[in-house]
Design an enzyme around this catalytic site. Structure first.
Site, PDB file in Angstrom:
ATOM      1  N   SER A  80       0.833  -1.198   0.000  1.00 57.49           N
ATOM      2  CA  SER A  80       0.000   0.000   0.000  1.00 57.49           C
ATOM      3  C   SER A  80       0.879   1.264   0.000  1.00 57.49           C
ATOM      4  CB  SER A  80      -0.952  -0.039   1.195  1.00 57.49           C
ATOM      5  OG  SER A  80      -1.945   0.944   1.074  1.00 57.49           O
ATOM      6  N   LEU A  81       0.774   2.102   1.036  1.00 61.63           N
ATOM      7  CA  LEU A  81       1.664   3.256   1.125  1.00 61.63           C
ATOM      8  C   LEU A  81       3.122   2.810   1.195  1.00 61.63           C
ATOM      9  CD1 LEU A  81      -0.131   5.760   3.561  1.00 61.63           C
ATOM     10  CD2 LEU A  81       0.113   5.921   1.076  1.00 61.63           C
ATOM     11  N   ASP A  89       0.275  -4.153  -4.091  1.00 61.13           N
ATOM     12  CA  ASP A  89      -0.894  -3.295  -4.245  1.00 61.13           C
ATOM     13  C   ASP A  89      -0.618  -1.871  -3.770  1.00 61.13           C
ATOM     14  OD1 ASP A  89      -3.436  -3.545  -5.443  1.00 61.13           O
ATOM     15  OD2 ASP A  89      -4.421  -3.310  -3.506  1.00 61.13           O
ATOM     16  N   ARG A 113       5.239   8.913  -7.032  1.00 62.34           N
ATOM     17  CA  ARG A 113       4.779   7.535  -6.790  1.00 62.34           C
ATOM     18  C   ARG A 113       5.856   6.529  -7.191  1.00 62.34           C
ATOM     19  NH1 ARG A 113       4.253   5.776 -11.834  1.00 62.34           N
ATOM     20  NH2 ARG A 113       3.657   7.243 -13.475  1.00 62.34           N
ATOM     21  N   ASP A 171       7.694   3.954  -9.414  1.00 63.65           N
ATOM     22  CA  ASP A 171       7.821   3.812 -10.862  1.00 63.65           C
ATOM     23  C   ASP A 171       9.062   2.973 -11.165  1.00 63.65           C
ATOM     24  OD1 ASP A 171      10.043   5.687 -12.368  1.00 63.65           O
ATOM     25  OD2 ASP A 171       9.536   6.443 -10.374  1.00 63.65           O
ATOM     26  N   ASP A 194      12.864   3.513  -9.910  1.00 62.97           N
ATOM     27  CA  ASP A 194      13.202   3.559  -8.492  1.00 62.97           C
ATOM     28  C   ASP A 194      14.138   2.438  -8.046  1.00 62.97           C
ATOM     29  OD1 ASP A 194      11.748   5.875  -7.975  1.00 62.97           O
ATOM     30  OD2 ASP A 194       9.880   4.756  -7.726  1.00 62.97           O
ATOM     31  N   HIS A 240      -7.262  -5.769  -0.921  1.00 64.53           N
ATOM     32  CA  HIS A 240      -6.005  -5.026  -0.769  1.00 64.53           C
ATOM     33  C   HIS A 240      -4.936  -5.891  -0.093  1.00 64.53           C
ATOM     34  CE1 HIS A 240      -3.685  -1.419  -0.905  1.00 64.53           C
ATOM     35  NE2 HIS A 240      -3.801  -1.092   0.376  1.00 64.53           N
TER      36      HIS A 240
END
Length: 515
Positions: free
Chosen positions: A193-194, A216, A230, A232, A235, A301
């Site tokens: 998630s985050l 996710d 975000r 990508d 990274d 999730h």
């Protein structure tokens, strides 16, 4: 019962907080950012964090605030190894003693595990379970990152705090290089998630991070934003992503639907995971109240974590994903080919990095596969092709449904490959995808049975017939270069006789019918 209901209510409040940004008052620094005050905050060792133009979007990121200070977020990097598998050892970037007294071994691979919104090492048992799974798999350095001091509502504040957490991880990585000679090129961050975007920020700081697995990655405040905001492909040297809750946030979907890595897996189309509807309430009984609330709020999730977890040590079935133009085409059996260089296939989970040779920061590959709704989730996939014969004598094309049974060396399985009535045109080929959790073994023979739904029967005493020339069965749970080896994968019929409706026809293995 009342406690369980409170947890259900809390779960839906969590969804509300994500969608609408929350209503919890912010700290003073954040308030200044909202009303046009300070647009930058600097922290010792970590550097400065600013609200730059790339973070601003009226639609996709409507509220931007400065992150909390590092003391509030209180990021903890907790080291586990086989020598201290049950008790963590906390690493402090500024304290050399914390490294000297640890069991860190630079000769072993290093994995960082990072949670997301409203999660922690204590609340999210999945991190401890994944750590144990890794240590069972091999002698790893596992660093569980707990940033629960900064991941509470409102969601936009937690989103902002992720950059500080990433900076803390990068600082620890640099300290490992300094004290042990470890190489960041060999580090692997698994973020949920985050946590997926935290991994991205950390990788952007480290420049040459080895691998990121995004489980996710969170959609709100990140999807449709620039790559700098975000996760990508740039990274890390290799970025793989598992999408399991790609439904739009307005319909309570928490994960990104856009590709974010070198290879992106969309099991079950990346949404509406099997088993989630039934397990939402059942999990309160089977997993306890805390995990039950978690599953109730975000089962889809969480499923990305389940998939990665079960990829670490389960070896009976290999979860191969196939590149395809759409989920519909995948279900239709049209995507079963790995290509001459095998670029069209990849293994989801821990072995995804075997795809690294095909990475390209400007070309992203989307892979599809099906799973079941219960552990270990993996299914055996088969591509079935039926070739119809075009007889020289008079004949009529037919309409109906089709069943195919595969007889294996270990088990048999019947597949309703065509449960909706369709037209069968003689001389044509028809492709199907068949999945099962049964291990069938080597396919020895095939039977076929069809049911007619033709509106115009051929006379009163003459039944319609399906003239089948052969059927091929290709196992899809292994990566194989094109053209595929078709030996022992074709099953021949005597097509000139035709198969009457509701009649079982047995096709025997024979490679000659393909020639």
């Amino acid at each position: 019962m009342e406690t369980a209901w409170n947890l259900v209510v809390w779960s839906w409040m969590l969804c509300f907080a994500i969608v609408y940004g929350g209503v919890i008052p912010q700290n003073e620094t954040a308030q200044h950012a909202l009303i046009g005050g300070e647009k930058e905050i600097c922290m010792k060792e970590l550097g400065c964090f600013a609200i730059t133009d790339d973070f601003k979007s009226l639609i996709h990121r409507p509220i931007n605030v400065l992150p909390h200070d590092r003391a509030t977020i209180n990021t903890k990097c907790l080291l586990y190894t086989r020598k201290n598998a049950k008790e963590s050892h906390r690493l402090f970037a500024s304290d050399p003693t914390s490294f000297e007294e640890s069991h860190y071994n630079p000769a072993n691979p290093t994995k960082f595990i990072v949670h997301g919104f409203m999660d922690s090492e204590l609340y999210g048992a999945w991190m401890v379970d994944m750590k144990d799974e890794f240590l069972m798999h091999g002698d790893y350095n596992i660093i569980v990152v707990d940033w629960s001091g900064g991941n509470k509502p409102p969601y936009y504040q937690a989103s902002s705090n992720t950059r500080v957490v990433a900076a803390e991880i990068a600082l620890i990585a640099q300290a490992l290089e300094k004290h042990f000679g470890a190489k960041r090129e060999e580090f692997h961050i698994i973020g949920h998630s985050l946590g997926g975007h935290i991994a991205g920020y950390a990788g952007a700081r480290l420049k040459t991070l080895g691998r990121i697995t995004g489980c996710d990655p969170a959609e709100p405040y990140f999807q449709n934003m620039p790559p700098s905001v975000r996760l990508d492909p740039t990274d890390a040297d290799f970025v793989d992503v598992i999408h399991s809750d790609a439904t739009d946030i307005l319909f309570i979907g928490f994960g990104m639907s856009h590709p974010a890595g070198h290879v992106d897996f969309f099991p079950n189309n990346g949404r509406n995971q099997p088993g989630c509807k039934s397990s939402k309430f059942k999990s309160f009984i089977t997993d306890g109240l805390t995990e039950g609330a978690r599953r109730f709020a975000s089962c889809n999730h969480q499923r990305s974590l389940d998939f990665f977890h079960h990829s670490i040590n389960y070896r009976k079935v290999t979860p191969v994903g196939f590149e395809c133009s759409s989920w519909k085409d995948f279900l239709a059996g049209k995507c079963f080919d790995c290509g001459f260089d095998t670029k069209k296939c990849a293994i989801m989970g821990i072995r995804a990095d075997e795809y690294k040779e095909f990475r390209n920061n400007s070309i992203q590959h989307e892979m599809y596969l099906q799973t079941s709704g219960k552990p270990p989730y993996w299914l055996y996939h088969y591509q079935i092709t039926m070739k119809l014969f075009k007889p020289r004598t008079s004949y009529k094309d037919v309409k109906g449904t089709l069943e195919v049974t595969l007889y294996g060396s270990k088990q048999d399985e019947l597949f309703k490959v065509q449960d909706k009535s369709t037209d069968f045109f003689h001389g044509a080929r028809y492709q199907y995808l068949a999945t099962t959790d049964k291990e069938l073994g080597e396919i020895k023979s095939v039977t076929l049975k069809w049911y007619s739904s033709s509106k115009n029967p051929i006379g009163i005493f003459v039944k319609p017939k399906l003239f089948v020339e052969y059927i091929t069965v290709i196992p899809m749970n292994a990566i194989e270069a094109s053209p595929r080896n078709m030996s022992n994968r074709s099953f021949c019929n005597k097509p000139e006789n035709g198969i009457a409706p509701k009649t079982i026809a047995t096709l025997h293995r024979n490679d000659k019918c393909l020639k």
